[in-house]
Design a protein around this motif. Structure first.
Motif, PDB file in Angstrom:
ATOM      1  N   CYS A   1     -36.184 -58.445  22.008  1.00 38.54           N
ATOM      2  CA  CYS A   1     -36.934 -57.173  22.158  1.00 38.54           C
ATOM      3  C   CYS A   1     -37.648 -57.001  20.989  1.00 38.54           C
ATOM      4  O   CYS A   1     -38.772 -56.436  20.993  1.00 38.54           O
ATOM      5  N   VAL A   2     -37.069 -57.094  19.678  1.00 39.29           N
ATOM      6  CA  VAL A   2     -37.825 -56.676  18.378  1.00 39.29           C
ATOM      7  C   VAL A   2     -38.909 -57.863  18.131  1.00 39.29           C
ATOM      8  O   VAL A   2     -39.990 -57.550  17.736  1.00 39.29           O
ATOM      9  N   PHE A   3     -38.595 -59.119  18.343  1.00 37.86           N
ATOM     10  CA  PHE A   3     -39.775 -59.989  18.068  1.00 37.86           C
ATOM     11  C   PHE A   3     -40.519 -60.649  19.340  1.00 37.86           C
ATOM     12  O   PHE A   3     -40.937 -61.582  19.163  1.00 37.86           O
ATOM     13  N   GLU A   4     -40.372 -59.952  20.256  1.00 37.05           N
ATOM     14  CA  GLU A   4     -41.175 -60.138  21.384  1.00 37.05           C
ATOM     15  C   GLU A   4     -42.885 -60.220  21.176  1.00 37.05           C
ATOM     16  O   GLU A   4     -43.122 -58.888  20.610  1.00 37.05           O
TER      17      GLU A   4
ATOM     18  N   GLY B   1     -48.223 -61.469  16.303  1.00 35.88           N
ATOM     19  CA  GLY B   1     -47.478 -62.488  15.462  1.00 35.88           C
ATOM     20  C   GLY B   1     -48.067 -63.741  15.517  1.00 35.88           C
ATOM     21  O   GLY B   1     -47.506 -64.898  14.720  1.00 35.88           O
ATOM     22  N   TYR B   2     -49.166 -63.914  16.370  1.00 33.00           N
ATOM     23  CA  TYR B   2     -49.763 -65.293  16.119  1.00 33.00           C
ATOM     24  C   TYR B   2     -51.170 -65.125  15.648  1.00 33.00           C
ATOM     25  O   TYR B   2     -51.756 -64.220  15.407  1.00 33.00           O
ATOM     26  N   LYS B   3     -51.841 -66.259  15.362  1.00 33.21           N
ATOM     27  CA  LYS B   3     -53.038 -66.598  14.733  1.00 33.21           C
ATOM     28  C   LYS B   3     -53.967 -66.434  15.883  1.00 33.21           C
ATOM     29  O   LYS B   3     -53.604 -66.732  16.960  1.00 33.21           O
TER      30      LYS B   3
ATOM     31  N   LYS C   1     -52.324 -62.833  11.028  1.00 31.94           N
ATOM     32  CA  LYS C   1     -51.684 -62.990  12.203  1.00 31.94           C
ATOM     33  C   LYS C   1     -51.911 -61.527  12.878  1.00 31.94           C
ATOM     34  O   LYS C   1     -52.075 -60.562  12.142  1.00 31.94           O
ATOM     35  N   LEU C   2     -52.122 -61.509  14.237  1.00 27.85           N
ATOM     36  CA  LEU C   2     -52.500 -60.364  15.061  1.00 27.85           C
ATOM     37  C   LEU C   2     -51.135 -59.554  15.090  1.00 27.85           C
ATOM     38  O   LEU C   2     -50.143 -59.933  15.170  1.00 27.85           O
ATOM     39  N   LYS C   3     -51.555 -58.159  15.015  1.00 28.76           N
ATOM     40  CA  LYS C   3     -50.517 -56.980  15.016  1.00 28.76           C
ATOM     41  C   LYS C   3     -50.738 -56.171  16.245  1.00 28.76           C
ATOM     42  O   LYS C   3     -50.021 -55.518  16.669  1.00 28.76           O
TER      43      LYS C   3
END
Length: 107
Positions: free
Chosen positions: A21-24, A49-51, A82-84
């Motif tokens: 849930c936290v890192f999805e 979380g990804y570029k 990385k995208l937020k």
């Protein structure tokens, strides 16, 4: 003994669920504006979380492309940033060399 095993299994399941849930990753949109206008010239999908991959460098007559910048004028580094969340990036240009002509017809 059975209660301890069940408790460990439940705790493990809880931690795995919490981690998921936290890192999805969440789907986001990246908008590229070539001429600093509201119009979006190119759009792509990404995940938090990804570029994101840069599109081809835009071209503008008499200008050199200087990079992609955020709304608060920070240069976006495609190798490390990385995208937020949803993101708008704006092309920045520098003036290309000027051709100067001298007229020697002063008589």
């Amino acid at each position: 003994m059975k209660k301890s095993i069940i408790l460990i299994l439940l705790l493990s399941l809880f931690l795995v669920t919490l981690y998921a849930c936290v890192f999805e990753s969440v789907d986001v949109k990246v908008y590229f504006h070539y001429n600093n206008e509201d119009y979006t010239d190119y759009q792509t999908d990404g995940k938090t979380g990804y570029k994101v991959t840069a599109p081809d460098d835009p071209k503008m007559d008499n200008y050199l492309f200087a990079g992609w910048f955020t709304e608060d004028d920070q240069k976006w580094n495609f190798k490390s940033n990385k995208l937020k969340s949803d993101l708008s990036l704006y092309a920045k240009y520098t003036l290309d060399g000027l051709d100067i002509y001298y007229l020697n017809d002063f008589h």
